[in-house]
Design a protein around this motif. Structure first.
Motif, PDB file in Angstrom:
ATOM      1  N   HIS A 160       0.816  -1.210   0.000  1.00 52.70           N
ATOM      2  CA  HIS A 160       0.000   0.000   0.000  1.00 52.70           C
ATOM      3  C   HIS A 160       0.854   1.266   0.000  1.00 52.70           C
ATOM      4  CE1 HIS A 160      -2.645  -3.172   1.648  1.00 52.70           C
ATOM      5  NE2 HIS A 160      -3.582  -2.532   0.988  1.00 52.70           N
ATOM      6  N   ALA A 161       2.129   1.131   0.307  1.00 50.99           N
ATOM      7  CA  ALA A 161       3.054   2.267   0.271  1.00 50.99           C
ATOM      8  C   ALA A 161       4.471   1.734   0.177  1.00 50.99           C
ATOM      9  CB  ALA A 161       2.896   3.153   1.510  1.00 50.99           C
ATOM     10  N   ILE A 162       5.355   2.577  -0.345  1.00 48.71           N
ATOM     11  CA  ILE A 162       6.770   2.245  -0.456  1.00 48.71           C
ATOM     12  C   ILE A 162       7.576   3.309   0.278  1.00 48.71           C
ATOM     13  CG2 ILE A 162       8.741   2.035  -2.036  1.00 48.71           C
ATOM     14  CD1 ILE A 162       6.749   1.047  -4.173  1.00 48.71           C
ATOM     15  N   ILE A 163       8.475   2.866   1.137  1.00 48.65           N
ATOM     16  CA  ILE A 163       9.440   3.772   1.760  1.00 48.65           C
ATOM     17  C   ILE A 163      10.805   3.454   1.157  1.00 48.65           C
ATOM     18  CG2 ILE A 163      10.582   4.491   3.893  1.00 48.65           C
ATOM     19  CD1 ILE A 163       8.087   3.772   5.421  1.00 48.65           C
ATOM     20  N   PHE A 164      11.376   4.429   0.470  1.00 42.32           N
ATOM     21  CA  PHE A 164      12.680   4.243  -0.158  1.00 42.32           C
ATOM     22  C   PHE A 164      13.695   5.050   0.638  1.00 42.32           C
ATOM     23  CE2 PHE A 164      16.127   4.655  -3.151  1.00 42.32           C
ATOM     24  CZ  PHE A 164      16.108   3.456  -3.861  1.00 42.32           C
ATOM     25  N   ILE A 165      14.666   4.355   1.233  1.00 42.11           N
ATOM     26  CA  ILE A 165      15.625   4.998   2.118  1.00 42.11           C
ATOM     27  C   ILE A 165      16.944   5.223   1.387  1.00 42.11           C
ATOM     28  CG2 ILE A 165      16.877   4.789   4.301  1.00 42.11           C
ATOM     29  CD1 ILE A 165      14.585   3.247   5.441  1.00 42.11           C
ATOM     30  N   ILE A 166      17.443   6.455   1.489  1.00 41.13           N
ATOM     31  CA  ILE A 166      18.697   6.855   0.850  1.00 41.13           C
ATOM     32  C   ILE A 166      19.734   7.153   1.921  1.00 41.13           C
ATOM     33  CG2 ILE A 166      19.807   8.631  -0.564  1.00 41.13           C
ATOM     34  CD1 ILE A 166      17.141   9.029  -1.989  1.00 41.13           C
ATOM     35  N   ASP A 167      20.931   6.620   1.741  1.00 39.24           N
ATOM     36  CA  ASP A 167      22.045   6.952   2.614  1.00 39.24           C
ATOM     37  C   ASP A 167      22.605   8.297   2.151  1.00 39.24           C
ATOM     38  OD1 ASP A 167      24.413   7.268   3.977  1.00 39.24           O
ATOM     39  OD2 ASP A 167      25.184   5.265   3.563  1.00 39.24           O
ATOM     40  N   SER A 168      22.282   9.362   2.873  1.00 41.31           N
ATOM     41  CA  SER A 168      22.673  10.698   2.424  1.00 41.31           C
ATOM     42  C   SER A 168      24.149  11.001   2.647  1.00 41.31           C
ATOM     43  CB  SER A 168      21.819  11.761   3.122  1.00 41.31           C
ATOM     44  OG  SER A 168      21.959  11.688   4.523  1.00 41.31           O
ATOM     45  N   THR A 169      24.892  10.028   3.166  1.00 38.10           N
ATOM     46  CA  THR A 169      26.346  10.196   3.275  1.00 38.10           C
ATOM     47  C   THR A 169      27.082   9.444   2.177  1.00 38.10           C
ATOM     48  OG1 THR A 169      26.746   8.252   4.689  1.00 38.10           O
ATOM     49  CG2 THR A 169      26.088  10.292   5.789  1.00 38.10           C
ATOM     50  N   ASP A 170      26.336   8.747   1.308  1.00 36.40           N
ATOM     51  CA  ASP A 170      26.977   7.875   0.322  1.00 36.40           C
ATOM     52  C   ASP A 170      26.513   8.164  -1.097  1.00 36.40           C
ATOM     53  OD1 ASP A 170      28.683   5.867  -0.528  1.00 36.40           O
ATOM     54  OD2 ASP A 170      27.202   4.278  -0.274  1.00 36.40           O
ATOM     55  N   ILE A 171      26.170   9.438  -1.364  1.00 42.86           N
ATOM     56  CA  ILE A 171      25.811   9.806  -2.735  1.00 42.86           C
ATOM     57  C   ILE A 171      26.726  10.891  -3.276  1.00 42.86           C
ATOM     58  CG2 ILE A 171      23.404   9.082  -2.680  1.00 42.86           C
ATOM     59  CD1 ILE A 171      22.602  11.839  -1.895  1.00 42.86           C
ATOM     60  N   GLY A 172      27.771  11.216  -2.519  1.00 43.95           N
ATOM     61  CA  GLY A 172      28.828  12.095  -3.007  1.00 43.95           C
ATOM     62  C   GLY A 172      28.391  13.527  -3.244  1.00 43.95           C
ATOM     63  N   GLU A 193       7.457  10.857  12.326  1.00 45.35           N
ATOM     64  CA  GLU A 193       6.890  11.671  11.248  1.00 45.35           C
ATOM     65  C   GLU A 193       6.745  10.855   9.967  1.00 45.35           C
ATOM     66  OE1 GLU A 193       9.268  12.514  13.248  1.00 45.35           O
ATOM     67  OE2 GLU A 193       8.655  14.374  14.254  1.00 45.35           O
ATOM     68  N   ALA A 194       7.714   9.990   9.705  1.00 40.61           N
ATOM     69  CA  ALA A 194       7.647   9.141   8.515  1.00 40.61           C
ATOM     70  C   ALA A 194       6.468   8.178   8.594  1.00 40.61           C
ATOM     71  CB  ALA A 194       8.959   8.367   8.361  1.00 40.61           C
ATOM     72  N   VAL A 195       6.292   7.546   9.741  1.00 41.65           N
ATOM     73  CA  VAL A 195       5.176   6.608   9.916  1.00 41.65           C
ATOM     74  C   VAL A 195       3.841   7.346   9.822  1.00 41.65           C
ATOM     75  CG1 VAL A 195       4.053   5.013  11.519  1.00 41.65           C
ATOM     76  CG2 VAL A 195       6.547   4.978  11.273  1.00 41.65           C
ATOM     77  N   ASP A 196       3.767   8.544  10.397  1.00 41.11           N
ATOM     78  CA  ASP A 196       2.531   9.325  10.337  1.00 41.11           C
ATOM     79  C   ASP A 196       2.171   9.685   8.899  1.00 41.11           C
ATOM     80  OD1 ASP A 196       2.169   9.247  13.060  1.00 41.11           O
ATOM     81  OD2 ASP A 196       3.029  11.229  13.441  1.00 41.11           O
ATOM     82  N   PRO A 232       1.703   5.329  -3.003  1.00 43.09           N
ATOM     83  CA  PRO A 232       2.433   6.450  -2.395  1.00 43.09           C
ATOM     84  C   PRO A 232       3.878   6.066  -2.092  1.00 43.09           C
ATOM     85  CG  PRO A 232       0.292   6.141  -1.345  1.00 43.09           C
ATOM     86  CD  PRO A 232       0.502   4.957  -2.233  1.00 43.09           C
ATOM     87  N   VAL A 233       4.792   7.001  -2.332  1.00 44.79           N
ATOM     88  CA  VAL A 233       6.217   6.739  -2.121  1.00 44.79           C
ATOM     89  C   VAL A 233       6.790   7.805  -1.188  1.00 44.79           C
ATOM     90  CG1 VAL A 233       8.486   6.548  -3.188  1.00 44.79           C
ATOM     91  CG2 VAL A 233       6.479   5.642  -4.373  1.00 44.79           C
ATOM     92  N   LEU A 234       7.402   7.356  -0.113  1.00 44.20           N
ATOM     93  CA  LEU A 234       8.084   8.247   0.818  1.00 44.20           C
ATOM     94  C   LEU A 234       9.588   8.036   0.668  1.00 44.20           C
ATOM     95  CD1 LEU A 234       8.137  10.224   3.212  1.00 44.20           C
ATOM     96  CD2 LEU A 234       7.937   8.254   4.742  1.00 44.20           C
ATOM     97  N   SER A 267      -1.283   8.381   6.907  1.00 45.45           N
ATOM     98  CA  SER A 267      -2.292   9.253   6.301  1.00 45.45           C
ATOM     99  C   SER A 267      -2.478   8.957   4.818  1.00 45.45           C
ATOM    100  CB  SER A 267      -1.908  10.728   6.500  1.00 45.45           C
ATOM    101  OG  SER A 267      -0.730  11.054   5.769  1.00 45.45           O
ATOM    102  N   ARG A 268      -1.391   8.619   4.118  1.00 44.42           N
ATOM    103  CA  ARG A 268      -1.486   8.447   2.673  1.00 44.42           C
ATOM    104  C   ARG A 268      -2.109   7.117   2.263  1.00 44.42           C
ATOM    105  NH1 ARG A 268      -2.507  12.817   2.249  1.00 44.42           N
ATOM    106  NH2 ARG A 268      -2.509  12.618  -0.018  1.00 44.42           N
ATOM    107  N   VAL A 269      -1.869   6.057   3.034  1.00 45.66           N
ATOM    108  CA  VAL A 269      -2.498   4.773   2.672  1.00 45.66           C
ATOM    109  C   VAL A 269      -4.009   4.856   2.859  1.00 45.66           C
ATOM    110  CG1 VAL A 269      -0.450   3.382   3.122  1.00 45.66           C
ATOM    111  CG2 VAL A 269      -2.085   3.765   4.982  1.00 45.66           C
TER     112      VAL A 269
END
Length: 240
Positions: A93-105, A219-222, A165-167, A226-228
């Motif tokens: 029903h939703a996708i959470i895509f996590i980015i490592d913000s220290t590993d994208i240069g 905040e992410a879970v909230d 929905p994608v977070l 709401s979106r699902v």
């Protein structure tokens, strides 16, 4: 009569259940985020500071929220496991895509920002021809930026994930070497969602988070919660 009463009781006490999948490259922090979410919403409140190991296959838990159950599927991000992701799309029903913000240069740094902060890189004279500011831009390391972009594009292009929905979570924002959320949003996420390979307009958001400290997890879970519910006509929940 007994079966009728039992059925009515189950109907009155049942809740909607929604499934959410955690995706992202290996070492992005998916399992740590998962453990933090469990510590906030599960009655037994497990210790999120326990050392995590790379997920091989999947981890799953069900969070009990006031108005629903949220089933979290933490799926391994290693290259050999990403082909398994598509088996989750049709039922999520939703996708959470996590980015490592220290590993994208530094590949997200706009040229305008580089010129403003480094006068030697501004246009004119030797700066354009020799090794001036132009070479510094070329030498900027991109980390796993291209890999992250391609993987996210692949997720969004899958027909079974259409309309979900994608977070996007910019993780590890507690680190000094992290890339700011605004740069990730403008330099990576916006290009993917609005680029040539974008399949359709969808409900999405980019949020900062530190899975290690727990900052931003609620905040992410909230947002997902709401979106699902908003999208329930397109992706109906399971009742349990």
């Amino acid at each position: 009569m007994y079966h009728l009463a039992k059925g009515l009781y189950r109907l009155a006490t049942s809740k909607e259940e929604y499934s959410v999948i955690l995706l992202g490259l290996d070492n992005a922090g998916k399992t740590t985020f998962h453990e933090q979410a469990k510590s906030l919403f599960l009655p037994e409140r497990p210790d999120p500071k326990l050392k995590t190991v790379p997920t091989v296959g999947q981890n799953v838990s069900t969070l009990t929220l006031p108005d629903m159950y949220l089933k979290i599927w933490d799926v391994g991000g290693q290259l050999s496991l990403r082909k398994l992701w598509q088996s989750y799309y049709s039922s999520c029903h939703a996708i959470i895509f996590i980015i490592d913000s220290t590993d994208i240069g530094d590949g997200l740094l706009p040229l305008g920002a580089l010129s403003a902060s480094d006068p030697a890189g501004a246009g004119g004279g030797a700066g354009e021809s020799g090794g001036g500011g132009g070479s510094s831009a070329k030498e900027a390391t991109e980390g796993r930026l291209d890999e992250c972009r391609l993987v996210l594009e692949d997720v969004l292009q899958n027909s079974e994930a259409e309309g979900v929905p994608v977070l996007i979570l910019a993780n590890k924002q507690d680190r000094e070497d992290c890339v700011e959320v605004v740069r990730i949003k403008e330099g990576l996420v916006k290009k993917v969602f609005e680029g040539e390979k974008a399949s359709s307009v969808r409900d999405s958001r980019v949020l900062p988070v530190s899975a290690l400290t727990g900052t931003g997890v609620r905040e992410a879970v909230d947002w997902v919660r709401s979106r699902v519910k908003w999208n329930k006509e397109s992706r109906p929940p399971v009742m349990r």
